[in-house]
Design a protein around this motif. Structure first.
Motif, short mmCIF file in Angstrom:
data_model
loop_
_atom_site.label_atom_id
_atom_site.label_comp_id
_atom_site.label_asym_id
_atom_site.label_seq_id
_atom_site.Cartn_x
_atom_site.Cartn_y
_atom_site.Cartn_z
N UNK A 134 0.84 -1.19 0.00
CA UNK A 134 0.00 0.00 0.00
C UNK A 134 0.88 1.25 0.00
N UNK A 135 0.62 2.14 -0.96
CA UNK A 135 1.32 3.42 -1.02
C UNK A 135 0.49 4.54 -0.42
N UNK A 136 -0.70 4.18 0.07
CA UNK A 136 -1.61 5.16 0.68
C UNK A 136 -1.46 5.10 2.20
N UNK A 137 -0.94 6.16 2.83
CA UNK A 137 -0.77 6.16 4.29
C UNK A 137 -2.12 6.02 4.99
N UNK A 138 -2.24 5.00 5.86
CA UNK A 138 -3.49 4.77 6.57
C UNK A 138 -3.27 4.66 8.07
N UNK A 139 -2.04 4.75 8.51
CA UNK A 139 -1.73 4.55 9.93
C UNK A 139 -1.36 3.13 10.24
N UNK A 140 -1.68 2.20 9.33
CA UNK A 140 -1.32 0.80 9.50
C UNK A 140 -0.70 0.30 8.21
N UNK A 141 0.55 -0.16 8.29
CA UNK A 141 1.22 -0.64 7.10
C UNK A 141 0.58 -1.94 6.62
N UNK A 142 0.24 -1.99 5.35
CA UNK A 142 -0.42 -3.17 4.81
C UNK A 142 0.28 -3.64 3.54
N UNK A 143 0.33 -4.95 3.38
CA UNK A 143 0.88 -5.58 2.19
C UNK A 143 0.35 -7.00 2.13
N UNK A 144 0.28 -7.54 0.94
CA UNK A 144 -0.13 -8.94 0.81
C UNK A 144 0.51 -9.55 -0.43
N UNK A 145 0.55 -10.88 -0.43
CA UNK A 145 1.18 -11.62 -1.51
C UNK A 145 0.18 -12.61 -2.08
N UNK A 146 0.04 -12.60 -3.41
CA UNK A 146 -0.85 -13.54 -4.09
C UNK A 146 0.00 -14.49 -4.93
N UNK A 147 0.16 -15.74 -4.49
CA UNK A 147 1.00 -16.67 -5.25
C UNK A 147 0.36 -17.06 -6.58
#
Length: 341
Positions: A134-147
């Motif tokens: 996520x490049x949008x600051x939301x206060x919580x760092x988020x990322x995910x991986x789709x194999x």
């Protein structure tokens, strides 16, 4: 250590809870830059600097900012502009002349390690996929991986450059991640040593096959991941199950070379190099009644680029350069044009 993400994550994974960590990612570039969008680097409170986001120009300054991220627990966006007279890169005369945008994110169990633990496990299992940050600051760092599907074909580096996308009301950096090249070297003689050593240095996974007891001795191939001594007929199953991308056939035996060439036919490998002159290639193919048109992969014979090499090390460099160019869909031409065809 190789700069491939899998090798960086292996070090990080073993120490992910014993220090504070920060993930650095190039998310946008303008003009000439050493690394492209999607390039990643890891910093730790213990002094780790795993990977590179430039040619070595920016890493010290990035480490300084990474420590601020560790102290605050908040992300940081940085821009290095080698054309701006007020910018650090311009003042120090470093950089490639372009502008690079870098995101530094805290990396811990509180934000699920930004899914990098999942990335590491999938890459370790030869599985590619897409990584979303996520490049949008939301206060919580988020990322995910789709194999994706496993095993999959190796894609050129140009297909792994990250791209910005809008999804779910947020902006994401979507990057295709894949395991390192898996190279099979058929033949464990003296001249196979530099092939295996250079491939290892590139960060590739290397498997060596030679059924002859006197060849492929571990003492001489310390950097090889796996040594196989089974009959050539077992290579097809191994290549498919272990996602082998390319092969170098250099046993110096027509019968063994032809057995390997035949066994690799129908597998998922994309490139195979056959050592020796053109007439020997035809001799090897005739031994198993195969023609190049019937091969499922691209056969390079004679193997390598015209580097004028005479020694085993130079020949190894020639072959692996051709292999890299083929897998990356590159022309292998001189960038400056000083080398004429």
């Amino acid at each position: 250590m190789s700069n491939h993400l899998l090798h960086l994550l292996k070090v990080w994974f073993e120490e992910k809870d014993s220090a504070e960590w920060v993930l650095g990612t190039v998310f946008q570039t303008e003009g000439p830059c050493y690394r492209k969008a999607g390039a990643m680097m890891l910093f730790s409170s213990n002094g780790h600097q795993l990977g590179m986001l430039s040619g070595g120009c920016l890493e010290s300054d990035l480490q300084r900012h990474a420590r601020k991220v560790m102290a605050t627990g908040k992300r940081c966006e940085l821009v290095y502009d080698a054309q701006d007279e007020d910018d650090l890169t311009f003042q120090l005369g470093i950089g490639c002349g372009g502008k690079v945008h870098i995101l530094l994110q805290p990396l811990s169990s509180s934000n699920q390690y930004l899914a990098l633990d999942k990335v590491f496990l999938h890459l370790s299992r030869n599985q590619s996929g897409h990584y979303y940050q996520s490049l949008t600051p939301t206060g919580q760092e988020t990322a995910h991986f789709i194999p994706g599907s496993a095993p999959s074909l190796y894609l050129a580096d140009t297909h792994t450059i990250g791209e910005k996308i809008d999804e779910g009301g947020a902006v994401w950096l979507k990057t295709y991640l894949q395991p390192p090249v898996h190279l099979l070297v058929c033949g464990g003689g003296f001249d196979a040593r530099p092939v295996c050593d250079i491939a290892h240095r590139l960060g590739w996974r290397v498997t060596l096959w030679d059924p002859r007891p006197a060849n492929a001795r571990r003492d001489y191939f310390m950097n090889v991941d796996t040594i196989l001594r089974e009959p050539a007929g077992t290579l097809a199953n191994y290549c498919n199950s272990q996602n082998v991308n390319a092969a170098v056939v250099m046993t110096h035996s027509v019968s063994l070379d032809s057995a390997a060439i035949e066994a690799l036919n129908g597998t998922r490998i994309q490139y195979a190099a056959l050592l020796g002159p053109v007439h020997r290639k035809f001799e090897v193919l005739e031994a198993v009644t195969l023609s190049e048109e019937r091969l499922s992969y691209q056969l390079a014979g004679p193997a390598g680029l015209k580097l004028g090499a005479a020694l085993p090390e130079g020949i190894a460099l020639s072959i692996l350069s051709e292999c890299m160019a083929y897998l990356n869909e590159a022309s292998a031409k001189s960038l400056s044009g000083i080398v004429k065809e």
